[in-house]
Design an enzyme around this catalytic site. Structure first.
Site, PDB file in Angstrom:
ATOM      1  N   GLY A   1       0.955   5.169  -6.122  1.00 37.61           N
ATOM      2  CA  GLY A   1       1.478   3.900  -7.258  1.00 37.61           C
ATOM      3  C   GLY A   1       2.343   4.569  -8.014  1.00 37.61           C
ATOM      4  O   GLY A   1       2.408   3.823  -9.181  1.00 37.61           O
TER       5      GLY A   1
ATOM      6  N   GLU B   1      -9.057   4.044  -5.169  1.00 40.44           N
ATOM      7  CA  GLU B   1      -9.419   3.132  -6.296  1.00 40.44           C
ATOM      8  C   GLU B   1     -10.732   2.764  -6.074  1.00 40.44           C
ATOM      9  O   GLU B   1     -11.399   2.405  -7.370  1.00 40.44           O
ATOM     10  CB  GLU B   1      -8.353   1.997  -5.955  1.00 40.44           C
ATOM     11  CG  GLU B   1      -6.984   2.384  -6.515  1.00 40.44           C
ATOM     12  CD  GLU B   1      -5.804   1.751  -5.982  1.00 40.44           C
ATOM     13  OE1 GLU B   1      -5.780   0.602  -5.382  1.00 40.44           O
ATOM     14  OE2 GLU B   1      -4.724   2.153  -6.140  1.00 40.44           O
TER      15      GLU B   1
ATOM     16  N   ASN C   1      -1.490  -2.117   2.601  1.00 41.26           N
ATOM     17  CA  ASN C   1      -2.669  -2.251   1.685  1.00 41.26           C
ATOM     18  C   ASN C   1      -2.076  -3.083   0.533  1.00 41.26           C
ATOM     19  O   ASN C   1      -1.580  -2.730  -0.350  1.00 41.26           O
ATOM     20  CB  ASN C   1      -3.237  -0.924   1.251  1.00 41.26           C
ATOM     21  CG  ASN C   1      -4.407  -1.159   0.265  1.00 41.26           C
ATOM     22  OD1 ASN C   1      -4.749  -2.327  -0.030  1.00 41.26           O
ATOM     23  ND2 ASN C   1      -4.704  -0.081  -0.568  1.00 41.26           N
ATOM     24  N   TRP C   2      -2.542  -4.499   0.661  1.00 41.51           N
ATOM     25  CA  TRP C   2      -2.050  -5.287  -0.417  1.00 41.51           C
ATOM     26  C   TRP C   2      -2.743  -5.264  -1.558  1.00 41.51           C
ATOM     27  O   TRP C   2      -2.261  -5.649  -2.732  1.00 41.51           O
ATOM     28  CB  TRP C   2      -2.031  -6.893  -0.058  1.00 41.51           C
ATOM     29  CG  TRP C   2      -1.001  -7.127   0.994  1.00 41.51           C
ATOM     30  CD1 TRP C   2      -0.266  -6.168   1.831  1.00 41.51           C
ATOM     31  CD2 TRP C   2      -0.772  -8.440   1.460  1.00 41.51           C
ATOM     32  NE1 TRP C   2       0.306  -7.150   2.871  1.00 41.51           N
ATOM     33  CE2 TRP C   2       0.219  -8.422   2.749  1.00 41.51           C
ATOM     34  CE3 TRP C   2      -1.273  -9.715   1.328  1.00 41.51           C
ATOM     35  CZ2 TRP C   2       0.611  -9.316   3.230  1.00 41.51           C
ATOM     36  CZ3 TRP C   2      -0.653 -10.758   1.825  1.00 41.51           C
ATOM     37  CH2 TRP C   2       0.327 -10.734   2.939  1.00 41.51           C
ATOM     38  N   LYS C   3      -3.884  -4.399  -1.927  1.00 42.10           N
ATOM     39  CA  LYS C   3      -4.736  -4.364  -3.018  1.00 42.10           C
ATOM     40  C   LYS C   3      -5.039  -5.752  -3.566  1.00 42.10           C
ATOM     41  O   LYS C   3      -5.328  -6.596  -2.470  1.00 42.10           O
ATOM     42  CB  LYS C   3      -4.160  -3.602  -3.838  1.00 42.10           C
ATOM     43  CG  LYS C   3      -3.687  -2.074  -3.218  1.00 42.10           C
ATOM     44  CD  LYS C   3      -3.252  -1.196  -4.499  1.00 42.10           C
ATOM     45  CE  LYS C   3      -2.626  -0.055  -3.611  1.00 42.10           C
ATOM     46  NZ  LYS C   3      -2.625   1.199  -4.430  1.00 42.10           N
TER      47      LYS C   3
ATOM     48  N   GLU D   1      -4.263  10.644   1.374  1.00 42.60           N
ATOM     49  CA  GLU D   1      -3.614   9.839   0.239  1.00 42.60           C
ATOM     50  C   GLU D   1      -3.808  10.728  -0.987  1.00 42.60           C
ATOM     51  O   GLU D   1      -4.555  10.598  -1.742  1.00 42.60           O
ATOM     52  CB  GLU D   1      -4.108   8.507   0.105  1.00 42.60           C
ATOM     53  CG  GLU D   1      -3.915   7.368   1.267  1.00 42.60           C
ATOM     54  CD  GLU D   1      -3.737   6.061   0.792  1.00 42.60           C
ATOM     55  OE1 GLU D   1      -2.944   5.426   0.862  1.00 42.60           O
ATOM     56  OE2 GLU D   1      -4.836   5.463  -0.014  1.00 42.60           O
TER      57      GLU D   1
ATOM     58  N   HIS E   1     -10.838   4.243  -0.047  1.00 36.43           N
ATOM     59  CA  HIS E   1      -9.735   4.289  -1.031  1.00 36.43           C
ATOM     60  C   HIS E   1     -10.006   4.840  -2.357  1.00 36.43           C
ATOM     61  O   HIS E   1     -11.099   4.561  -2.759  1.00 36.43           O
ATOM     62  CB  HIS E   1      -9.026   2.775  -1.128  1.00 36.43           C
ATOM     63  CG  HIS E   1      -7.708   3.026  -1.553  1.00 36.43           C
ATOM     64  ND1 HIS E   1      -7.327   3.089  -2.911  1.00 36.43           N
ATOM     65  CD2 HIS E   1      -6.178   2.777  -0.726  1.00 36.43           C
ATOM     66  CE1 HIS E   1      -6.057   3.266  -3.156  1.00 36.43           C
ATOM     67  NE2 HIS E   1      -5.403   2.910  -1.833  1.00 36.43           N
TER      68      HIS E   1
ATOM     69  N   GLY F   1       1.013   1.028  -0.101  1.00 36.91           N
ATOM     70  CA  GLY F   1       0.566   0.158  -0.847  1.00 36.91           C
ATOM     71  C   GLY F   1       1.793  -0.804  -1.398  1.00 36.91           C
ATOM     72  O   GLY F   1       2.189  -1.722  -0.735  1.00 36.91           O
ATOM     73  N   GLY F   2       2.220  -0.426  -2.529  1.00 35.82           N
ATOM     74  CA  GLY F   2       3.380  -1.535  -3.433  1.00 35.82           C
ATOM     75  C   GLY F   2       4.481  -1.909  -2.422  1.00 35.82           C
ATOM     76  O   GLY F   2       4.812  -3.059  -2.373  1.00 35.82           O
TER      77      GLY F   2
ATOM     78  N   SER G   1       3.172   6.427  -2.298  1.00 33.12           N
ATOM     79  CA  SER G   1       4.400   5.889  -2.748  1.00 33.12           C
ATOM     80  C   SER G   1       5.364   6.053  -1.462  1.00 33.12           C
ATOM     81  O   SER G   1       6.479   6.478  -1.544  1.00 33.12           O
ATOM     82  CB  SER G   1       4.958   6.810  -3.781  1.00 33.12           C
ATOM     83  OG  SER G   1       4.212   6.592  -5.081  1.00 33.12           O
TER      84      SER G   1
HETATM   85  C1  PEP Z   1      -2.299   3.117  -1.352  1.00 29.34           C
HETATM   86  O1  PEP Z   1      -2.874   2.372  -2.232  1.00 29.34           O
HETATM   87  O2  PEP Z   1      -2.840   3.096  -0.393  1.00 29.34           O
HETATM   88  C2  PEP Z   1      -1.044   3.436  -1.593  1.00 29.34           C
HETATM   89  C3  PEP Z   1      -0.855   4.544  -0.787  1.00 29.34           C
HETATM   90  O3  PEP Z   1      -0.170   2.870  -2.772  1.00 29.34           O
HETATM   91  P1  PEP Z   1       1.248   3.172  -2.907  1.00 29.34           P
HETATM   92  O4  PEP Z   1       2.001   2.965  -1.602  1.00 29.34           O
HETATM   93  O5  PEP Z   1       1.629   1.912  -3.818  1.00 29.34           O
HETATM   94  O6  PEP Z   1       1.446   4.463  -3.631  1.00 29.34           O
END
Ligand code: PEP
Length: 249
Positions: free
Chosen positions: A173, A97, A9-11, A167, A95, A233-234, A212
């Protein structure tokens, strides 16, 4: 045996130049992997470029959200048909967010998932508790309610076509990951909820963990029996890191 799925997920990251560089690196490092299904979810504006660059690879493409409506006067929204037209076959829905910054409810996510399924997209439906909820012992109540709401009214045929991502909000994050055992416990709970809806569908629905995930912790998480993949994500923005997670699967 459920095939592992690693979704990135590049956001809100990825200009066209960044998209091109990252995808070229991923294609070079991971496109011939056939043990895990890799999905990347860039922002809407990069989907067409990504689709062109992924044309001869096994890496699939997904959107990060979509409208619950088919078409019409919904300024700023993107429909399922629009995602399909630029080559997306998956879509992340609900998600945390989106829930936090756009006040998305389980009912709205349910409508979006229905629309995605009707159009032929695979929805990746996200659920997860906040830190307060976990510390208050309410993880199962919260995740259970999110599942009841987002999956309401889905027949077995549709249940078989979805992916669920657990999640925990406190792990997204933050660099703070659920241990493999903590994640597996919630995945077992989610699997149990699905069994109550439809036993056969429950066995095939992939359950992804997100929060994470990185090159170091991926193997431990992915070795759990009910963790069928990761939503990343990141770490999905760094080619080396994301390729290492794919290899761990
Ligand atoms: C996400 O946004 O779905 C996520 C899991 O982010 P991160 O891996 O950065 O925690």
């Amino acid at each position: 045996m459920r095939r592992k799925i690693i979704a990135g997920n590049w956001k809100m990251n990825g200009t066209l130049a960044e998209t091109e560089a990252l995808i070229r690196a991923l294609v070079a490092g991971a496109s011939n992997n056939d043990r895990a299904q890799v999905v990347i979810c860039p922002p809407f504006t990069a989907l067409e470029t990504a689709s062109r660059l992924l044309a001869s690879s096994h890496i699939a493409l997904g959107g990060q959200d979509m409208s619950p409506h088919e078409k019409g006067a919904y300024t700023g929204d993107i429909s399922a048909a629009m995602l399909l037209t630029v080559g997306a076959t998956y879509v992340i829905l609900g998600h945390s967010e989106r829930r936090q910054y756009h006040a998305e409810s389980d009912q709205l996510i349910n409508a979006k998932a229905g629309q995605a399924l009707a159009a032929g997209l695979t929805p990746i439906i996200c659920v997860g508790e906040t830190l307060d909820e976990r510390e208050g012992g309410r993880t199962e109540t919260v995740v259970g309610k999110q599942l009841d709401g987002t999956l309401a009214g889905f027949a077995a045929d549709n249940l078989k076509k979805i992916i669920i991502a657990y999640e925990p909000v406190w792990a997204i994050g933050t660099g703070r990951t659920a241990t493999p055992e903590m994640a597996e416990a919630v995945h077992c709970f989610v699997r149990g909820k699905l069994v109550a809806l439809d036993r056969t569908a429950a066995e095939t629905v992939p359950l992804l963990y997100g929060g994470s995930v990185n090159a170091k912790n991926a193997a431990g998480l992915l070795s759990q029996p009910n963790i069928d993949g990761a939503l990343v994500g990141g770490a999905s923005l760094k080619a080396d890191e994301f390729i290492a997670i794919i290899k761990a699967a």
